[in-house]
Design a protein around this motif. Structure first.
Motif, PDB file in Angstrom:
ATOM      1  N   SER A 115      25.013  -9.809  -5.771  1.00 16.96           N
ATOM      2  CA  SER A 115      24.252  -8.895  -6.621  1.00 16.96           C
ATOM      3  C   SER A 115      24.259  -9.521  -8.012  1.00 16.96           C
ATOM      4  CB  SER A 115      24.778  -7.459  -6.579  1.00 16.96           C
ATOM      5  OG  SER A 115      26.165  -7.434  -6.623  1.00 16.96           O
TER       6      SER A 115
ATOM      7  N   THR B  57      27.199  -9.338 -11.930  1.00 14.58           N
ATOM      8  CA  THR B  57      28.337  -8.410 -11.799  1.00 14.58           C
ATOM      9  C   THR B  57      29.488  -8.819 -12.717  1.00 14.58           C
ATOM     10  OG1 THR B  57      29.178  -9.622  -9.881  1.00 14.58           O
ATOM     11  CG2 THR B  57      27.761  -7.728  -9.437  1.00 14.58           C
TER      12      THR B  57
ATOM     13  N   PRO C 232      27.449  -3.756 -14.893  1.00  8.23           N
ATOM     14  CA  PRO C 232      26.422  -4.575 -14.223  1.00  8.23           C
ATOM     15  C   PRO C 232      25.080  -3.840 -14.129  1.00  8.23           C
ATOM     16  CG  PRO C 232      28.476  -4.617 -12.994  1.00  8.23           C
ATOM     17  CD  PRO C 232      28.621  -3.556 -14.052  1.00  8.23           C
TER      18      PRO C 232
ATOM     19  N   HIS D 201      35.124 -10.761 -11.784  1.00  8.94           N
ATOM     20  CA  HIS D 201      33.748 -11.278 -11.628  1.00  8.94           C
ATOM     21  C   HIS D 201      33.490 -12.166 -12.856  1.00  8.94           C
ATOM     22  CE1 HIS D 201      32.382  -8.232  -8.465  1.00  8.94           C
ATOM     23  NE2 HIS D 201      33.632  -7.887  -8.760  1.00  8.94           N
TER      24      HIS D 201
ATOM     25  N   HIS E  75      36.478  -5.454 -11.907  1.00  5.37           N
ATOM     26  CA  HIS E  75      35.856  -4.247 -11.335  1.00  5.37           C
ATOM     27  C   HIS E  75      36.669  -3.794 -10.121  1.00  5.37           C
ATOM     28  CE1 HIS E  75      32.126  -4.434 -13.591  1.00  5.37           C
ATOM     29  NE2 HIS E  75      31.919  -5.680 -13.235  1.00  5.37           N
TER      30      HIS E  75
ATOM     31  N   PHE F  70      32.238  -3.645  -3.503  1.00  3.54           N
ATOM     32  CA  PHE F  70      31.716  -4.269  -4.720  1.00  3.54           C
ATOM     33  C   PHE F  70      32.391  -5.610  -5.004  1.00  3.54           C
ATOM     34  CE2 PHE F  70      30.555  -4.614  -9.236  1.00  3.54           C
ATOM     35  CZ  PHE F  70      29.205  -4.359  -9.132  1.00  3.54           C
TER      36      PHE F  70
ATOM     37  N   THR G 246      32.423 -13.168  -7.743  1.00  2.63           N
ATOM     38  CA  THR G 246      33.822 -12.741  -7.635  1.00  2.63           C
ATOM     39  C   THR G 246      34.734 -13.955  -7.472  1.00  2.63           C
ATOM     40  OG1 THR G 246      33.033 -10.746  -6.544  1.00  2.63           O
ATOM     41  CG2 THR G 246      35.387 -11.178  -6.398  1.00  2.63           C
TER      42      THR G 246
ATOM     43  N   ASN H  22      20.967  -2.878  -7.697  1.00  6.62           N
ATOM     44  CA  ASN H  22      22.008  -3.903  -7.808  1.00  6.62           C
ATOM     45  C   ASN H  22      23.412  -3.332  -7.627  1.00  6.62           C
ATOM     46  OD1 ASN H  22      22.304  -6.755  -8.573  1.00  6.62           O
ATOM     47  ND2 ASN H  22      23.452  -5.938 -10.307  1.00  6.62           N
ATOM     48  N   ARG H  23      23.526  -2.004  -7.695  1.00  7.87           N
ATOM     49  CA  ARG H  23      24.830  -1.353  -7.623  1.00  7.87           C
ATOM     50  C   ARG H  23      25.273  -1.140  -6.185  1.00  7.87           C
ATOM     51  NH1 ARG H  23      22.375   3.292 -11.303  1.00  7.87           N
ATOM     52  NH2 ARG H  23      20.849   3.018  -9.639  1.00  7.87           N
TER      53      ARG H  23
END
Ligand code: SIN
Length: 270
Positions: free
Chosen positions: A103, A106, A111, A157, A180, A195, A201, A244-245
């Motif tokens: 995504s 992030t 984000p 991230h 996150h 996520f 990440t 995007n979430r």
């Protein structure tokens, strides 16, 4: 949900819907926009066909969802505008944006809400689809034991994994890096999502490097299950907008050396 001003046809039961009966170049009524927004929240990614949009019209539609976001250190801003990036590949391309599940951005503390791609050129002989995957379903189909294990864990991230090199100028400001939750709650729907994503990440904070790598690999394999996905075949004039979430996307680069070109804007999660 019953729609009065638009027609919504699901692409799969879990993710994706095509929307008909809208001309995005015109000012939409509040009712029409509310229905589009509802379809977006329900389906995680929405698609429109046969649109003709100037950059300003695309930005105006995007601003109905929220303020536009500036991508850190963009490779191809359009006309120097950091709010609009060109998604472009041709016979000289060594890399494309987004050919890995991810995504967008992030690495930001907050984000983006979503991104919107308007396609201007498609590969002559096919290819260049984008795949989308539902991180609601990725979360919901984990075992209860795995859900409990992940609850309370956090991951880093890191923008430096993405926004350095590959034809980009040296970044003018430090790139964002944010911690996150691994299981995050969608601000508007209140649903839980998985996520983490392979692009941004770097690691799970509470685990050893070896444990983090193993858990992330397992989660990425799970998140890429075909059962959570839809796939969009672009035409000239198509518009796709993803949440995007809660959705990952993957731009398939199977069309080299053909050209593919579109304008992408990103919307902040206000
Ligand atoms: C991206 O924004 O990651 C690229 C999307 C695409 O080219 O389909």
């Amino acid at each position: 949900m019953t729609y009065q001003t638009i027609e919504v046809r699901k692409v799969t039961p879990r993710i994706g819907a095509e929307i008909f009966g809208v001309d995005l170049s015109r000012e939409l009524s509040n009712r029409q926009f509310d229905e589009i927004r509802t379809a977006f929240l329900e389906n995680q990614v929405i698609f429109f066909r046969d649109q003709t949009l100037s950059i300003e019209q695309q930005k105006a539609f995007g601003r109905r969802f929220g303020p536009l976001h500036k991508v850190p250190n963009p490779r191809r801003p359009v006309n120097g505008d950091p709010e609009v990036i060109a998604i472009f590949a041709d016979e000289n391309s060594k890399a494309v944006s987004g050919d890995i599940w991810h995504s967008d951005t992030t690495s930001d503390p907050n984000p983006p809400l979503g991104s919107m791609l308007y396609m201007l050129e498609v590969p002559e002989h096919g290819g260049g689809d984008t795949m989308f995957a539902s991180m609601y379903h990725a979360y919901e189909t984990l075992s209860d034991s795995m859900k409990s294990f992940l609850e309370g864990l956090t991951a880093i991230h890191d923008g430096a994994r993405v926004y350095v090199g590959k034809g980009r100028p040296a970044p003018a400001t430090p790139l964002p890096q944010t911690e996150h939750p691994v299981i995050r709650v969608h601000r508007e729907t209140g649903r839980k999502v998985l996520f983490v994503n392979k692009l941004f990440t770097s690691h799970i904070v509470q685990l050893s490097p070896n444990e983090s790598e193993g858990v992330l690999e397992m989660l990425y394999r799970h998140a890429a299950s075909p059962e959570f996905q839809c796939r969009f075949k672009w035409q000239v004039g198509s518009v796709g907008m993803w949440d995007n979430r809660c959705a990952h996307h993957y731009a398939v680069w199977d069309y080299f050396p053909q050209r593919r070109f579109g304008h992408r804007i990103t919307i902040s999660d206000a």
